[in-house]
Design an enzyme around this catalytic site. Structure first.
Site, PDB file in Angstrom:
ATOM      1  N   GLU A 186       0.807  -1.223   0.000  1.00 39.68           N
ATOM      2  CA  GLU A 186       0.000   0.000   0.000  1.00 39.68           C
ATOM      3  C   GLU A 186       0.844   1.278   0.000  1.00 39.68           C
ATOM      4  O   GLU A 186       0.382   2.323  -0.449  1.00 39.68           O
ATOM      5  CB  GLU A 186      -1.006   0.007   1.154  1.00 39.68           C
ATOM      6  CG  GLU A 186      -0.510  -0.497   2.502  1.00 39.68           C
ATOM      7  CD  GLU A 186      -0.530  -2.027   2.657  1.00 39.68           C
ATOM      8  OE1 GLU A 186       0.025  -2.721   1.782  1.00 39.68           O
ATOM      9  OE2 GLU A 186      -1.068  -2.502   3.653  1.00 39.68           O
ATOM     10  N   GLY A 236       6.954 -11.171   0.809  1.00 36.25           N
ATOM     11  CA  GLY A 236       6.755 -10.307   1.968  1.00 36.25           C
ATOM     12  C   GLY A 236       7.367 -10.953   3.190  1.00 36.25           C
ATOM     13  O   GLY A 236       8.277 -11.776   3.076  1.00 36.25           O
ATOM     14  N   GLY A 241       3.476 -14.389   5.347  1.00 30.67           N
ATOM     15  CA  GLY A 241       3.524 -15.573   4.476  1.00 30.67           C
ATOM     16  C   GLY A 241       2.909 -16.792   5.159  1.00 30.67           C
ATOM     17  O   GLY A 241       2.145 -17.545   4.542  1.00 30.67           O
ATOM     18  N   GLU A 258       8.120 -15.964  -1.247  1.00 31.82           N
ATOM     19  CA  GLU A 258       9.477 -15.408  -1.104  1.00 31.82           C
ATOM     20  C   GLU A 258       9.450 -14.561   0.156  1.00 31.82           C
ATOM     21  O   GLU A 258       8.794 -13.522   0.187  1.00 31.82           O
ATOM     22  CB  GLU A 258       9.832 -14.528  -2.312  1.00 31.82           C
ATOM     23  CG  GLU A 258       9.868 -15.237  -3.641  1.00 31.82           C
ATOM     24  CD  GLU A 258      11.022 -16.214  -3.762  1.00 31.82           C
ATOM     25  OE1 GLU A 258      12.002 -16.086  -3.009  1.00 31.82           O
ATOM     26  OE2 GLU A 258      10.928 -17.119  -4.603  1.00 31.82           O
ATOM     27  N   GLU A 389      15.177 -10.974  11.533  1.00 31.62           N
ATOM     28  CA  GLU A 389      15.373 -10.040  10.430  1.00 31.62           C
ATOM     29  C   GLU A 389      15.079  -8.622  10.924  1.00 31.62           C
ATOM     30  O   GLU A 389      14.027  -8.370  11.503  1.00 31.62           O
ATOM     31  CB  GLU A 389      14.410 -10.392   9.293  1.00 31.62           C
ATOM     32  CG  GLU A 389      14.609  -9.535   8.068  1.00 31.62           C
ATOM     33  CD  GLU A 389      13.633  -9.876   6.956  1.00 31.62           C
ATOM     34  OE1 GLU A 389      12.419  -9.947   7.221  1.00 31.62           O
ATOM     35  OE2 GLU A 389      14.083 -10.070   5.813  1.00 31.62           O
TER      36      GLU A 389
HETATM   37  P1  NAD Z   1       4.523  -7.662   4.557  1.00 31.86           P
HETATM   38  O1  NAD Z   1       4.466  -9.137   4.749  1.00 31.86           O
HETATM   39  O2  NAD Z   1       4.082  -6.794   5.659  1.00 31.86           O
HETATM   40  O3  NAD Z   1       3.653  -7.235   3.294  1.00 31.86           O
HETATM   41  C1  NAD Z   1       3.853  -7.806   2.029  1.00 31.86           C
HETATM   42  C2  NAD Z   1       2.576  -7.693   1.236  1.00 31.86           C
HETATM   43  O4  NAD Z   1       1.582  -8.485   1.873  1.00 31.86           O
HETATM   44  C3  NAD Z   1       2.015  -6.283   1.149  1.00 31.86           C
HETATM   45  O5  NAD Z   1       1.456  -6.082  -0.127  1.00 31.86           O
HETATM   46  C4  NAD Z   1       0.920  -6.294   2.197  1.00 31.86           C
HETATM   47  O6  NAD Z   1      -0.118  -5.377   1.931  1.00 31.86           O
HETATM   48  C5  NAD Z   1       0.413  -7.708   2.065  1.00 31.86           C
HETATM   49  N1  NAD Z   1      -0.293  -8.215   3.253  1.00 31.86           N
HETATM   50  C6  NAD Z   1      -0.189  -7.784   4.530  1.00 31.86           C
HETATM   51  N2  NAD Z   1      -1.044  -8.476   5.312  1.00 31.86           N
HETATM   52  C7  NAD Z   1      -1.687  -9.361   4.519  1.00 31.86           C
HETATM   53  C8  NAD Z   1      -2.676 -10.348   4.737  1.00 31.86           C
HETATM   54  N3  NAD Z   1      -3.187 -10.579   5.953  1.00 31.86           N
HETATM   55  N4  NAD Z   1      -3.097 -11.086   3.702  1.00 31.86           N
HETATM   56  C9  NAD Z   1      -2.570 -10.895   2.468  1.00 31.86           C
HETATM   57  N5  NAD Z   1      -1.664  -9.945   2.192  1.00 31.86           N
HETATM   58  C10 NAD Z   1      -1.208  -9.197   3.198  1.00 31.86           C
HETATM   59  O7  NAD Z   1       6.018  -7.367   4.104  1.00 31.86           O
HETATM   60  P2  NAD Z   1       6.651  -5.960   3.784  1.00 31.86           P
HETATM   61  O8  NAD Z   1       6.876  -5.289   5.091  1.00 31.86           O
HETATM   62  O9  NAD Z   1       5.892  -5.253   2.716  1.00 31.86           O
HETATM   63  O10 NAD Z   1       8.050  -6.413   3.139  1.00 31.86           O
HETATM   64  C11 NAD Z   1       9.123  -6.739   3.891  1.00 31.86           C
HETATM   65  C12 NAD Z   1       9.284  -8.253   3.983  1.00 31.86           C
HETATM   66  O11 NAD Z   1       9.325  -8.821   2.683  1.00 31.86           O
HETATM   67  C13 NAD Z   1      10.594  -8.633   4.621  1.00 31.86           C
HETATM   68  O12 NAD Z   1      10.394  -9.684   5.545  1.00 31.86           O
HETATM   69  C14 NAD Z   1      11.430  -9.114   3.457  1.00 31.86           C
HETATM   70  O13 NAD Z   1      12.469 -10.000   3.803  1.00 31.86           O
HETATM   71  C15 NAD Z   1      10.422  -9.722   2.584  1.00 31.86           C
HETATM   72  N6  NAD Z   1      10.918  -9.791   1.200  1.00 31.86           N
HETATM   73  C16 NAD Z   1      11.292 -10.995   0.690  1.00 31.86           C
HETATM   74  C17 NAD Z   1      11.797 -11.076  -0.596  1.00 31.86           C
HETATM   75  C18 NAD Z   1      12.205 -12.396  -1.199  1.00 31.86           C
HETATM   76  O14 NAD Z   1      12.302 -12.460  -2.412  1.00 31.86           O
HETATM   77  N7  NAD Z   1      12.451 -13.429  -0.419  1.00 31.86           N
HETATM   78  C19 NAD Z   1      11.913  -9.925  -1.363  1.00 31.86           C
HETATM   79  C20 NAD Z   1      11.528  -8.724  -0.814  1.00 31.86           C
HETATM   80  C21 NAD Z   1      11.013  -8.673   0.477  1.00 31.86           C
END
Ligand code: NAD
Length: 496
Positions: A186, A236, A241, A258, A389
């Protein structure tokens, strides 16, 4: 006033069934730049009814539309047009990425170029996707193994590499013949909405890609649990996840994840010193440490540990943190106030656990969300900072004696995304690379990526792999077509 920031806010709408529209309840979402606090975008904010409509459009485009049945060459042609469209708008895309995320403009430009390359690579895969045949099953049998697109893919992305990550997923799903509903984070939706404009210009049929700006707990949740979404591709945090896996279980959809990392760079005494010091600094401060692949743990062999720490601290002092649009800037802003507070809390926890804050540790005293490059020494494996992390510019330095100890320490978290080994000894490098539990192990380099190479994590860093030559196959189902030739023999029971 900087001309990059002094522009009216971008107006983003929802892309559903080939049309730009507002949310059913007319809700809107604003984004301010973390570096300047300025309003940079106003979006229509989707709710559950919009998500349902988008999923319905993707379902219809898959079940009735031409996309899954088009020749691979046709799909490839459109994907290449998208790549061209991305390059044609790279400056506008990079500007938006830097405004919303806070990363330096030069870095954003490089990421947009890298993303265009992924669309090109996926175009190649669209023409190469194929199944298998078995002509070895006896005279009466010929079997075909077909690759069919899996259906509607829900794509959910994070805020750290918004355009690069959507481009690690969407072109490969499209190459396979799937349709998609995409939800960016968002706080960084701009470049994904702009991608929608490029997709329409490139000739993507209505409903094949639908884009929803909205909250994870609302729109993301609706995508995860909807029976008409056949596959979820999520990048995320590990926590969200895991929730997504649990919530998707009721519909048993395929889930590709991921997630996070706590990636070690293992520095042996015989390393190329300059290269290892440089990679330690780059590995943690690139993207302000908001990087799943961030080299957030440096494991150094005892004999050189103090000297290496001193060299890393000295070089870290020179890292230039500042405005994303200042071309001298190497590290930009932290993307959200919440993330900045999370990082500061991790540093405080480490201090209380006995780690030494050898450099930085605080918010920078200037407007905007900036954090000092931070190096923690005296970190031990039992401390939370060695296992969790942080997702910020905070480096933890640990020590080891032998190769076995190094491997044991490297594998001592629940994550397994990536790692690096620094040594001039080939036996050390290969032995370590084979024993580290991670999806990528760099040897005498760090954070390099290519479309050809699969990427993903072991254990709590994820499920599945992106990129590489199987990247389009991940978005397919396998169907066996068993053909009988000639008269069918009777069942083994004699006829009555
Ligand atoms: P996040 O998990 O908070 O959010 C990721 C996405 O999920 C966002 O679009 C968010 O709106 C959505 N989301 C949140 N709650 C949800 C729900 N209940 N149901 C479905 N979707 C939902 O992560 P973030 O803070 O945006 O990103 C940081 C994280 O992402 C870190 O842990 C990072 O390591 C990880 N990441 C991993 C990779 C990879 O390729 N392994 C790459 C980039 C980031």
């Amino acid at each position: 006033m900087n001309p990059q920031t002094n522009q009216p806010p971008y107006q983003g709408r929802l892309l559903i069934d080939g049309q730009w529209c507002d949310a059913a309840d007319a809700r809107r979402l604003e984004r301010r730049s973390p570096a300047h606090g300025q309003l940079v975008a106003v979006y229509a904010e989707a709710g559950v009814p919009d998500a349902q409509r988008a999923i319905g459009a993707a379902r219809k485009a898959f079940d009735k539309g031409p996309w899954p049945l088009l020749k691979g060459a046709e799909r490839a042609r459109i994907l290449r047009h998208v790549a061209d469209g991305i390059l044609a708008r790279k400056h506008a895309l990079a500007r938006m990425e830097s405004l919303e995320n806070g990363k330096p403009l030069a870095q954003s430009l490089a990421e947009i170029g890298g993303a265009a390359d992924l669309w090109q690579y996926a175009a190649g895969l669209a023409r190469n996707l194929h199944g298998d045949s078995y002509n070895t099953l006896g005279a009466a049998t010929l079997a075909l193994v077909l690759r069919e697109p899996i259906g509607v893919v829900g794509i959910i992305t994070p805020w750290n590499f918004p355009f690069l990550i959507v481009s690690q997923k969407l072109p490969f799903a499209l190459a396979a013949g799937c349709t998609a509903v995409v939800k960016p984070a968002e706080v960084t939706s701009g470049t994904t909405v702009m991608l929608g404009e490029i997709l329409l210009e490139a000739g993507i049929p209505a409903g094949v890609v639908n884009i929803l700006v909205g909250q994870g707990a609302v729109v993301g949740e609706a995508m995860v649990s909807h029976p008409d979404v056949d596959m979820l591709s999520f990048t995320g945090s590990t926590a969200v996840g895991k929730q997504a896996v649990a919530r998707s279980a009721a519909t048993l959809k395929k889930v590709a994840l991921e997630l996070g990392g706590k990636n070690p760079q293992i520095v042996f005494a015989d390393c190329d010193w300059e290269a290892a010091v440089d990679a330690a600094v780059y590995g943690i401060f690139f993207n302000a440490g908001q990087c799943c692949n961030s080299g957030s743990r440096i494991l150094v062999q005892d004999a050189v540990a103090d000297k290496f720490a001193a060299a890393v601290i000295a070089r870290s002092r020179q890292v230039r943190v500042g405005d994303p649009f200042d071309e001298r800037t190497q590290v930009g802003a932290i993307t959200t106030e919440r993330q900045l507070q999370t990082i500061l809390a991790h540093v405080e926890g480490a201090r209380q656990a006995g780690a030494t804050v050898a450099l930085g540790g605080a918010r920078l005293d200037r407007p905007g969300l900036y954090m000092e490059p931070t190096v923690l020494t005296g970190v031990t494996r039992d401390m939370a900072i060695a296992r969790q992390e942080v997702f910020g510019p905070v480096l933890s330095m640990l020590r080891f004696g032998t190769l076995d100890e190094a491997i044991d320490l490297a594998n001592s978290t629940l994550y397994g995304l990536s790692a690096a080994v620094w040594s001039q000894d080939i036996d050390t490098c290969i032995t370590a690379a084979r024993r580290i539990k991670a999806g990528t192990v760099w040897v005498n380099t760090f954070l390099e990526g290519h479309a050809e190479l699969p990427f993903g994590g072991y254990r709590e860093s994820g499920i599945g792999r992106e990129l590489g030559r199987f990247a389009a196959e991940d978005y397919t189902e396998t169907k066996t077509v068993h053909l009988h030739l000639g008269a069918r023999t009777d069942w083994y029971l004699p006829k009555a």
